[in-house]
Design a protein around this motif. Structure first.
Motif, short mmCIF file in Angstrom:
data_model
loop_
_atom_site.label_atom_id
_atom_site.label_comp_id
_atom_site.label_asym_id
_atom_site.label_seq_id
_atom_site.Cartn_x
_atom_site.Cartn_y
_atom_site.Cartn_z
N SER A 53 0.84 -1.20 0.00
CA SER A 53 0.00 0.00 0.00
C SER A 53 0.88 1.26 0.00
CB SER A 53 -0.91 0.01 1.23
OG SER A 53 -0.13 -0.01 2.41
N LYS A 54 2.18 1.06 0.21
CA LYS A 54 3.12 2.19 0.17
C LYS A 54 3.72 2.23 -1.24
CE LYS A 54 4.58 2.55 4.95
NZ LYS A 54 5.75 2.68 5.81
N ALA A 55 3.31 3.20 -2.02
CA ALA A 55 3.76 3.28 -3.42
C ALA A 55 5.26 3.55 -3.51
CB ALA A 55 2.98 4.38 -4.13
N MET A 56 5.86 3.15 -4.63
CA MET A 56 7.29 3.36 -4.85
C MET A 56 7.50 4.33 -6.01
SD MET A 56 8.82 -0.47 -4.26
CE MET A 56 7.75 -1.34 -5.39
N ILE A 57 8.69 4.88 -6.08
CA ILE A 57 9.06 5.84 -7.12
C ILE A 57 9.42 5.10 -8.41
CG2 ILE A 57 10.86 7.52 -7.77
CD1 ILE A 57 11.03 8.22 -4.73
N CYS A 58 9.12 5.74 -9.54
CA CYS A 58 9.54 5.25 -10.86
C CYS A 58 10.53 6.24 -11.44
CB CYS A 58 8.36 5.16 -11.81
SG CYS A 58 7.18 3.91 -11.35
N LEU A 59 11.55 5.72 -12.08
CA LEU A 59 12.57 6.54 -12.73
C LEU A 59 12.39 6.45 -14.23
CD1 LEU A 59 14.74 7.94 -11.01
CD2 LEU A 59 16.31 6.12 -11.62
N VAL A 60 12.50 7.59 -14.91
CA VAL A 60 12.46 7.64 -16.38
C VAL A 60 13.62 8.51 -16.86
CG1 VAL A 60 9.98 7.18 -16.66
CG2 VAL A 60 10.77 9.53 -16.35
N ASP A 61 13.93 8.39 -18.14
CA ASP A 61 15.07 9.10 -18.71
C ASP A 61 14.72 10.43 -19.37
OD1 ASP A 61 13.74 7.44 -20.68
OD2 ASP A 61 15.30 8.10 -22.06
N SER A 62 13.42 10.71 -19.56
CA SER A 62 13.07 11.92 -20.31
C SER A 62 11.64 12.38 -20.03
CB SER A 62 13.20 11.65 -21.82
OG SER A 62 12.24 10.67 -22.20
N ASP A 63 11.37 13.62 -20.38
CA ASP A 63 10.02 14.17 -20.27
C ASP A 63 9.05 13.36 -21.13
OD1 ASP A 63 11.31 16.10 -18.80
OD2 ASP A 63 10.99 17.73 -20.24
N ALA A 64 9.50 12.96 -22.32
CA ALA A 64 8.64 12.21 -23.23
C ALA A 64 8.22 10.88 -22.60
CB ALA A 64 9.36 11.95 -24.55
N ARG A 65 9.16 10.20 -21.95
CA ARG A 65 8.83 8.92 -21.33
C ARG A 65 7.90 9.13 -20.13
NH1 ARG A 65 11.10 5.06 -23.72
NH2 ARG A 65 13.21 5.78 -23.46
N LEU A 66 8.09 10.20 -19.40
CA LEU A 66 7.22 10.53 -18.26
C LEU A 66 5.76 10.59 -18.72
CD1 LEU A 66 6.68 11.59 -15.33
CD2 LEU A 66 7.19 13.86 -16.21
N GLN A 67 5.54 11.18 -19.88
CA GLN A 67 4.18 11.37 -20.39
C GLN A 67 3.48 10.05 -20.73
OE1 GLN A 67 3.56 15.09 -22.88
NE2 GLN A 67 5.78 14.84 -22.99
N ARG A 68 4.23 8.97 -20.89
CA ARG A 68 3.62 7.65 -21.17
C ARG A 68 2.93 7.06 -19.94
NH1 ARG A 68 8.20 4.16 -24.26
NH2 ARG A 68 8.57 5.61 -25.98
N TYR A 69 3.31 7.57 -18.75
CA TYR A 69 2.84 6.95 -17.52
C TYR A 69 1.89 7.82 -16.69
CZ TYR A 69 6.44 3.73 -18.90
OH TYR A 69 7.19 2.85 -19.63
N SER A 108 -2.46 7.90 -8.08
CA SER A 108 -1.26 8.71 -8.33
C SER A 108 -0.02 7.82 -8.42
CB SER A 108 -1.08 9.75 -7.22
OG SER A 108 -0.80 9.12 -5.99
N VAL A 109 1.04 8.41 -8.94
CA VAL A 109 2.33 7.71 -9.04
C VAL A 109 3.44 8.73 -8.81
CG1 VAL A 109 2.54 8.03 -11.55
CG2 VAL A 109 3.72 6.12 -10.44
N ALA A 110 4.52 8.27 -8.19
CA ALA A 110 5.69 9.12 -7.95
C ALA A 110 6.70 8.88 -9.08
CB ALA A 110 6.31 8.78 -6.60
N MET A 111 7.04 9.94 -9.81
CA MET A 111 7.92 9.83 -10.97
C MET A 111 9.12 10.78 -10.82
SD MET A 111 6.24 7.70 -13.05
CE MET A 111 7.13 7.86 -14.59
N ARG A 112 10.27 10.35 -11.35
CA ARG A 112 11.44 11.23 -11.37
C ARG A 112 12.17 11.05 -12.69
NH1 ARG A 112 13.98 9.65 -6.99
NH2 ARG A 112 15.85 8.66 -7.81
N VAL A 113 12.52 12.17 -13.32
CA VAL A 113 13.34 12.14 -14.53
C VAL A 113 14.79 12.24 -14.07
CG1 VAL A 113 13.91 13.29 -16.70
CG2 VAL A 113 11.54 13.30 -15.89
N THR A 114 15.58 11.21 -14.35
CA THR A 114 16.97 11.19 -13.89
C THR A 114 17.91 11.80 -14.93
OG1 THR A 114 18.81 9.82 -13.11
CG2 THR A 114 17.34 8.80 -14.72
N ASN A 115 18.92 12.50 -14.44
CA ASN A 115 19.95 13.05 -15.33
C ASN A 115 21.32 12.46 -15.02
OD1 ASN A 115 18.46 14.85 -17.01
ND2 ASN A 115 18.11 16.09 -15.19
#
Length: 190
Positions: A53-69, A108-115
């Motif tokens: 029940s404790k959601a986890m963070i997702c990592l993506v490489d770009s703004d474009a990929r973030l928009q898929r989720y 909801s989902v927790a997302m981060r774009v990594t650099n």
């Protein structure tokens, strides 16, 4: 093929088969898996000894990929991401295309774009969001560096990345904000 290339290739192979990896991120070391695979996500909860029940963070490489989720990313999110001076995780409403057990009860989902070079390349090559929860058992401090990871955790995963193992730097978890569709911002962790 370089050691770095072999490391990324091996991590991707494990995740494609539903496995769980330990890897360096733009913050602390993370436990990762394919964020679209419910069985892999369940393994991460089990390894961490954490309720799902404790959601986890997702990592993506770009703004474009973030928009898929995320069904609709509020416009202000792009400004916030661009202006962030340190790694920033954003909790957004309307999660889509992710494992159901990764999405919070409110959708909801927790997302981060990594650099950071390694995690960015890993996400780019994997072509999907990757779970990124701190490499620790629930309730214990996160592993800033490879040397801080509990040996039991190293045994519990399917693959441990070799990149950045020698590093001994102070790393901290990301800041977390909740961003509502109307632009309302709540700081969850500074």
């Amino acid at each position: 093929m370089s050691i770095y290339e072999k490391d990324i290739k091996a991590a991707i192979e494990v995740m494609r088969k539903g496995g769980v990896i330990l890897y360096p991120t733009d913050t602390v070391w993370g436990i990762g898996c394919d964020a679209t695979n419910p069985e892999a996500v369940a393994k991460v909860y089990k390894i961490k000894r954490r309720e799902d029940s404790k959601a986890m963070i997702c990592l993506v490489d770009s703004d474009a990929r973030l928009q898929r989720y995320v069904r609709q990313v509020p416009n202000v999110a792009w400004d916030v991401i661009e202006l962030a001076t340190k790694p920033l995780t954003i909790i957004l409403d309307g999660a889509v295309n992710l494992a159901p057990n990764l999405v919070a009860e409110d959708g909801s989902v927790a997302m981060r774009v990594t650099n950071e070079p390694f995690s960015k390349e890993l996400c780019y090559r994997f072509q999907k969001a990757i779970v990124s929860t701190s490499a620790n058992f629930s309730g214990e401090p996160p592993a800033s560096n490879y040397c801080d990871i509990d040996p039991q955790l190293l045994e519990a995963v399917d693959y441990v990345c070799t990149s950045r193992r020698q590093e001994k730097k102070p790393h901290t978890p990301s800041a977390i904000i909740r961003l509502k569709q109307d632009g309302e911002v709540t700081v969850v962790r500074k």
